[in-house]
Design a protein around this motif. Structure first.
Motif, PDB file in Angstrom:
ATOM      1  N   ALA A 113       0.850  -1.194   0.000  1.00 14.65           N
ATOM      2  CA  ALA A 113       0.000   0.000   0.000  1.00 14.65           C
ATOM      3  C   ALA A 113       0.883   1.241   0.000  1.00 14.65           C
ATOM      4  CB  ALA A 113      -0.891  -0.010   1.232  1.00 14.65           C
ATOM      5  N   PRO A 114       0.417   2.306  -0.620  1.00 21.09           N
ATOM      6  CA  PRO A 114       1.220   3.534  -0.614  1.00 21.09           C
ATOM      7  C   PRO A 114       1.248   4.170   0.776  1.00 21.09           C
ATOM      8  CG  PRO A 114      -0.921   3.947  -1.630  1.00 21.09           C
ATOM      9  CD  PRO A 114      -0.844   2.472  -1.359  1.00 21.09           C
ATOM     10  N   THR A 115       2.268   4.977   1.003  1.00 18.82           N
ATOM     11  CA  THR A 115       2.344   5.748   2.244  1.00 18.82           C
ATOM     12  C   THR A 115       2.020   7.208   1.926  1.00 18.82           C
ATOM     13  OG1 THR A 115       3.946   4.247   3.211  1.00 18.82           O
ATOM     14  CG2 THR A 115       3.870   6.484   4.111  1.00 18.82           C
ATOM     15  N   ILE A 116       0.991   7.708   2.597  1.00 22.03           N
ATOM     16  CA  ILE A 116       0.470   9.038   2.319  1.00 22.03           C
ATOM     17  C   ILE A 116       0.852   9.974   3.456  1.00 22.03           C
ATOM     18  CG2 ILE A 116      -1.646  10.358   1.927  1.00 22.03           C
ATOM     19  CD1 ILE A 116      -1.046   8.179  -0.209  1.00 22.03           C
ATOM     20  N   LEU A 117       1.436  11.100   3.111  1.00 20.68           N
ATOM     21  CA  LEU A 117       1.746  12.135   4.105  1.00 20.68           C
ATOM     22  C   LEU A 117       0.623  13.171   4.057  1.00 20.68           C
ATOM     23  CD1 LEU A 117       3.903  13.463   6.050  1.00 20.68           C
ATOM     24  CD2 LEU A 117       4.672  14.735   4.044  1.00 20.68           C
ATOM     25  N   VAL A 118      -0.101  13.300   5.164  1.00 23.11           N
ATOM     26  CA  VAL A 118      -1.172  14.299   5.211  1.00 23.11           C
ATOM     27  C   VAL A 118      -0.609  15.580   5.805  1.00 23.11           C
ATOM     28  CG1 VAL A 118      -3.412  14.908   6.177  1.00 23.11           C
ATOM     29  CG2 VAL A 118      -2.956  12.542   5.496  1.00 23.11           C
ATOM     30  N   TYR A 119      -0.753  16.677   5.056  1.00 25.16           N
ATOM     31  CA  TYR A 119      -0.238  17.963   5.511  1.00 25.16           C
ATOM     32  C   TYR A 119      -1.383  18.920   5.827  1.00 25.16           C
ATOM     33  CZ  TYR A 119       1.470  22.726   5.299  1.00 25.16           C
ATOM     34  OH  TYR A 119       1.709  24.043   5.604  1.00 25.16           O
ATOM     35  N   GLY A 120      -1.256  19.626   6.917  1.00 25.74           N
ATOM     36  CA  GLY A 120      -2.197  20.698   7.245  1.00 25.74           C
ATOM     37  C   GLY A 120      -1.532  21.624   8.239  1.00 25.74           C
ATOM     38  N   HIS A 121      -2.203  22.714   8.615  1.00 29.09           N
ATOM     39  CA  HIS A 121      -1.622  23.602   9.627  1.00 29.09           C
ATOM     40  C   HIS A 121      -2.668  24.022  10.644  1.00 29.09           C
ATOM     41  CE1 HIS A 121      -3.244  27.480   8.062  1.00 29.09           C
ATOM     42  NE2 HIS A 121      -3.152  26.906   6.880  1.00 29.09           N
ATOM     43  N   TYR A 122      -2.203  24.105  11.895  1.00 29.45           N
ATOM     44  CA  TYR A 122      -3.122  24.446  12.982  1.00 29.45           C
ATOM     45  C   TYR A 122      -2.962  25.893  13.436  1.00 29.45           C
ATOM     46  CZ  TYR A 122       0.984  23.724  15.908  1.00 29.45           C
ATOM     47  OH  TYR A 122       2.233  23.825  16.443  1.00 29.45           O
ATOM     48  N   ASP A 123      -2.034  26.644  12.825  1.00 27.89           N
ATOM     49  CA  ASP A 123      -1.927  28.055  13.193  1.00 27.89           C
ATOM     50  C   ASP A 123      -2.919  28.868  12.363  1.00 27.89           C
ATOM     51  OD1 ASP A 123      -0.351  27.568  10.838  1.00 27.89           O
ATOM     52  OD2 ASP A 123       0.644  29.498  11.108  1.00 27.89           O
ATOM     53  N   VAL A 124      -3.212  30.059  12.845  1.00 31.09           N
ATOM     54  CA  VAL A 124      -4.201  30.908  12.176  1.00 31.09           C
ATOM     55  C   VAL A 124      -3.671  32.330  12.010  1.00 31.09           C
ATOM     56  CG1 VAL A 124      -6.140  29.562  13.088  1.00 31.09           C
ATOM     57  CG2 VAL A 124      -5.353  31.591  14.341  1.00 31.09           C
ATOM     58  N   GLN A 125      -4.393  33.091  11.201  1.00 32.48           N
ATOM     59  CA  GLN A 125      -4.074  34.506  10.975  1.00 32.48           C
ATOM     60  C   GLN A 125      -4.505  35.348  12.187  1.00 32.48           C
ATOM     61  OE1 GLN A 125      -3.199  36.650   8.070  1.00 32.48           O
ATOM     62  NE2 GLN A 125      -2.105  34.834   7.382  1.00 32.48           N
ATOM     63  N   PRO A 126      -3.921  36.538  12.330  1.00 37.24           N
ATOM     64  CA  PRO A 126      -4.388  37.466  13.376  1.00 37.24           C
ATOM     65  C   PRO A 126      -5.875  37.804  13.192  1.00 37.24           C
ATOM     66  CG  PRO A 126      -2.335  38.239  12.395  1.00 37.24           C
ATOM     67  CD  PRO A 126      -2.798  37.085  11.569  1.00 37.24           C
ATOM     68  N   VAL A 127      -6.473  38.371  14.230  1.00 37.95           N
ATOM     69  CA  VAL A 127      -7.920  38.597  14.185  1.00 37.95           C
ATOM     70  C   VAL A 127      -8.311  40.066  14.037  1.00 37.95           C
ATOM     71  CG1 VAL A 127      -8.491  36.516  15.455  1.00 37.95           C
ATOM     72  CG2 VAL A 127      -8.017  38.625  16.713  1.00 37.95           C
ATOM     73  N   ASP A 128      -7.339  40.979  14.143  1.00 34.26           N
ATOM     74  CA  ASP A 128      -7.737  42.381  14.061  1.00 34.26           C
ATOM     75  C   ASP A 128      -8.182  42.731  12.635  1.00 34.26           C
ATOM     76  OD1 ASP A 128      -4.798  41.814  14.181  1.00 34.26           O
ATOM     77  OD2 ASP A 128      -4.727  43.748  13.166  1.00 34.26           O
ATOM     78  N   PRO A 129      -9.095  43.670  12.460  1.00 33.95           N
ATOM     79  CA  PRO A 129      -9.745  44.478  13.508  1.00 33.95           C
ATOM     80  C   PRO A 129     -10.852  43.713  14.235  1.00 33.95           C
ATOM     81  CG  PRO A 129     -10.482  45.180  11.325  1.00 33.95           C
ATOM     82  CD  PRO A 129      -9.487  44.088  11.106  1.00 33.95           C
ATOM     83  N   LEU A 130     -10.633  43.569  15.536  1.00 34.70           N
ATOM     84  CA  LEU A 130     -11.516  42.768  16.381  1.00 34.70           C
ATOM     85  C   LEU A 130     -12.955  43.283  16.372  1.00 34.70           C
ATOM     86  CD1 LEU A 130     -11.125  40.306  18.171  1.00 34.70           C
ATOM     87  CD2 LEU A 130     -10.614  41.828  20.078  1.00 34.70           C
ATOM     88  N   GLY A 131     -13.094  44.613  16.270  1.00 30.24           N
ATOM     89  CA  GLY A 131     -14.419  45.225  16.323  1.00 30.24           C
ATOM     90  C   GLY A 131     -15.341  44.789  15.191  1.00 30.24           C
ATOM     91  N   LEU A 132     -14.780  44.258  14.110  1.00 24.97           N
ATOM     92  CA  LEU A 132     -15.623  43.885  12.972  1.00 24.97           C
ATOM     93  C   LEU A 132     -16.193  42.469  13.087  1.00 24.97           C
ATOM     94  CD1 LEU A 132     -13.726  45.437   9.919  1.00 24.97           C
ATOM     95  CD2 LEU A 132     -15.589  46.382  11.282  1.00 24.97           C
ATOM     96  N   TRP A 133     -15.784  41.729  14.107  1.00 24.07           N
ATOM     97  CA  TRP A 133     -16.285  40.354  14.258  1.00 24.07           C
ATOM     98  C   TRP A 133     -17.704  40.373  14.832  1.00 24.07           C
ATOM     99  CZ3 TRP A 133     -13.782  35.593  13.184  1.00 24.07           C
ATOM    100  CH2 TRP A 133     -12.483  35.711  12.684  1.00 24.07           C
ATOM    101  N   GLU A 134     -18.577  39.559  14.245  1.00 21.64           N
ATOM    102  CA  GLU A 134     -19.952  39.461  14.747  1.00 21.64           C
ATOM    103  C   GLU A 134     -20.012  38.603  16.004  1.00 21.64           C
ATOM    104  OE1 GLU A 134     -21.833  37.948  11.246  1.00 21.64           O
ATOM    105  OE2 GLU A 134     -21.450  39.842  10.196  1.00 21.64           O
ATOM    106  N   SER A 135     -19.045  37.692  16.159  1.00 18.02           N
ATOM    107  CA  SER A 135     -18.926  36.935  17.414  1.00 18.02           C
ATOM    108  C   SER A 135     -17.432  36.759  17.653  1.00 18.02           C
ATOM    109  CB  SER A 135     -19.644  35.592  17.313  1.00 18.02           C
ATOM    110  OG  SER A 135     -19.154  34.854  16.220  1.00 18.02           O
ATOM    111  N   PRO A 136     -17.021  36.609  18.938  1.00 15.61           N
ATOM    112  CA  PRO A 136     -15.581  36.563  19.234  1.00 15.61           C
ATOM    113  C   PRO A 136     -14.876  35.468  18.422  1.00 15.61           C
ATOM    114  CG  PRO A 136     -16.876  36.673  21.252  1.00 15.61           C
ATOM    115  CD  PRO A 136     -17.852  36.458  20.132  1.00 15.61           C
ATOM    116  N   PRO A 137     -13.726  35.799  17.816  1.00 19.84           N
ATOM    117  CA  PRO A 137     -13.062  34.881  16.892  1.00 19.84           C
ATOM    118  C   PRO A 137     -12.679  33.533  17.492  1.00 19.84           C
ATOM    119  CG  PRO A 137     -11.666  36.796  17.399  1.00 19.84           C
ATOM    120  CD  PRO A 137     -13.023  37.096  17.925  1.00 19.84           C
ATOM    121  N   PHE A 138     -12.392  33.509  18.798  1.00 29.23           N
ATOM    122  CA  PHE A 138     -11.997  32.230  19.393  1.00 29.23           C
ATOM    123  C   PHE A 138     -13.086  31.640  20.292  1.00 29.23           C
ATOM    124  CE2 PHE A 138      -7.890  34.208  18.240  1.00 29.23           C
ATOM    125  CZ  PHE A 138      -7.531  33.277  17.272  1.00 29.23           C
ATOM    126  N   GLU A 139     -14.324  32.087  20.032  1.00 28.76           N
ATOM    127  CA  GLU A 139     -15.484  31.415  20.640  1.00 28.76           C
ATOM    128  C   GLU A 139     -16.342  30.916  19.486  1.00 28.76           C
ATOM    129  OE1 GLU A 139     -17.394  34.037  23.494  1.00 28.76           O
ATOM    130  OE2 GLU A 139     -15.419  34.636  24.248  1.00 28.76           O
TER     131      GLU A 139
END
Ligand SMILES: *[C@@H]1O[C@H](CO)[C@@H](O)[C@H](O)[C@H]1NC(C)=O
Length: 509
Positions: A113-139
């Protein structure tokens, strides 16, 4: 070391690859059916997983303690998750930077069977301007059929599709899966993966050896019912430009009009970068070697369902760009050089009467096949030096965001398997498309591991990097199903499908 049964299969494979393929695909069909059934029962929990992971404030560009902790919390959450789904050798591995890689592997599918490397990232972009979010970005929450929150799409929702497919196999099929697996989930993609190349080089002969194909869970889909296989991302470089005209800001009444102004000098310097009429970049040699789109590329652009309404919903007032090129060509096949940040003088309320003594700009360039980051940086630097206004001190520094462009032929085993799954899932022929954005890892996989990559992602790019990032729940649900089918399809092809496919990414084009 292969067991007796494996050895038998291996000999059989040499004698009659077709026989083994038939036997393998029977097994794979049964595995896929169990995994799909498991997934049905687990969907609600899969959604909860995304809400949990997206609550970790893993902003990689920030040095604030809560974000540094958010990075570690997201990595730890993933470590526990990958362990609980039945992967082995799960580790949070250090890189040369503060953001670790979450690694896991599983080799129970055997040497055929082939060996598959799954790539992804768990980091995110900054959230500012915070005031424009309709709900808190990390809720994060679900409303209007969408997950809302920073990272729900890019790329936490993306990578979980693969994790959940693997869970569905290992939990739903008594610990079996159609392919061997490795996971590489990094925490630095949003800052240009500065430590990924050394990490790959370091683990190439150890943890990351024997990989046949890298699958990127970072990328996008054309629409919910039109599948597409991504055959290219642009590369990138970024620069900081600083001008100084004096040691301090100076009274604009007493001395203004008789000394150089750092804001004016910078505006004048930046204006030399681009022809205002043709919008062509005027840096000498900037377009050298740039590969023109082929007839096949042009056909892809013609078939692409360009969503005019979605574009206009951004509030733009029309399209512009390099003269003589279409909008998609400008995004997929042409390089850019843009001012992405600008600062000088007094920015507070009201007026302060000064002649600014300092000014700065951030420039970012998206690169296409034929261009190399180091070469483009040198050309831009030379241009800025040459056009430096008199009575100014100029300094130019290279920022960390840097990647080679990446393209892939459409007929690699990975791309063909992805196309077949998308065809089945969406009931129509998938298209081929490129993206103007950048995923640095893809070119690194071919350069440092000698491994081709296929992009398999279900983002619709909804407000990613912007306030109110969101992901359709139905797309998230679809992704785990699609990943189950893709891993089965790759298992059916067997490892033999990849012989001679090493390093298929044509980043050197
Ligand atoms: C400009 O550069 C010169 C030479 O390095 C240095 O002596 C001078 O202090 C600089 N002036 C400012 C305002 O930065």
């Amino acid at each position: 070391m292969a067991g007796r049964a494996d050895l038998f299969l291996l000999l059989l494979a040499l004698a009659s690859p077709a026989l083994v393929a038939v036997a393998a695909s029977k097994d794979v069909n049964a595995l896929q059916a169990s995994a799909l059934a498991y997934r049905e029962g687990a969907l609600e929990r899969f959604r909860q997983d995304l809400l949990e992971l997206a609550s970790k404030p893993s902003i990689s560009s920030s040095s604030a303690p809560e974000h540094q902790q958010g990075i570690l919390a997201a990595a730890e959450w993933l470590r526990l998750k990958l362990e609980s789904v039945g992967l082995v050798g799960v580790e949070v591995l250090p890189t040369e930077g503060p953001h670790p890689v979450v690694y896991a592997s599983w080799d129970g599918a055997g040497p055929l069977a082939p060996t598959i490397l799954v790539y992804g990232h768990y980091d995110v972009q900054p959230v500012d301007p915070l005031g424009l979010w309709e709900s808190p970005p990390f809720e994060p929450s679900v409303r209007d059929g969408h997950f809302h929150g920073r990272g729900v799409d890019d790329d936490k929702g993306g990578l979980l599709g693969a994790v959940h497919a693997v869970e569905s196999y290992l939990k739903g099929s008594e610990g079996a899966a159609p392919v061997n697996l490795k996971f590489l989930l990094e925490g630095q993609e949003e800052i240009g993966s500065p430590n990924l190349a050394p990490f790959l080089a370091k683990h190439k002969r150890g943890l990351l050896s024997g990989v046949d194909l890298a699958l990127s869970a970072d990328g996008s889909q054309i629409s919910e019912d039109q599948g597409g296989v991504n055959t290219g991302f642009r590369g990138a470089v970024a620069l900081q430009v600083d001008l100084r005209t004096a040691h301090t800001d100076i009274h604009s009444g007493s001395r203004g009009g008789s000394i150089e102004n750092a804001a004016h000098a910078l505006v004048q310097l930046l204006a030399t970068l681009r022809d205002p009429k043709t919008k062509r970049i005027l840096v000498e040699g900037f377009y050298d070697g740039v590969v023109e789109p082929t007839d096949e590329d042009r056909a892809d652009m013609e078939k692409y369902p360009f969503d005019h309404d979605a574009e206009m919903a951004l509030g733009i007032m029309g399209f512009t760009g390099e003269e003589g090129r279409t909008t998609l060509e400008r995004r997929w096949h042409r390089p850019t050089l843009e001012i992405v940040g600008l600062g000088s003088g007094f920015q507070g309320d009201g007026i302060k009467t000064i002649v600014p003594s300092a000014s700065s700009a951030k420039l970012a360039s998206r690169l296409v096949p034929g261009q190399r980051p180091a070469d483009v940086v040198e050309k831009i630097k030379a241009h800025l030096e040459k056009h430096k206004p008199p009575l100014t001190n100029l300094s130019v520094s290279v920022l960390g965001f840097r990647a080679d462009p990446w393209t892939s032929p459409r007929d690699t085993p990975g791309n063909l398997a992805a196309a077949s799954v998308l065809r089945e899932l969406m009931g129509r022929e998938p298209l081929h498309f490129r993206e103007g954005a950048t995923v640095p890892a893809l070119a690194y996989f071919s350069e440092h591991l000698g491994v081709p990559a296929t992009v398999f992602a279900f983002s619709l790019g909804d407000r990613i990097h912007a306030p109110n990032e969101r992901l359709k729940v139905s797309m998230f649900d679809k992704s785990s199903q699609a990943w189950i089918r893709l891993l089965a399809e790759l298992g059916r092809g067997g490892r033999a499908a990849f012989s001679g496919a090493g390093g298929g990414g044509h980043s050197e084009l």
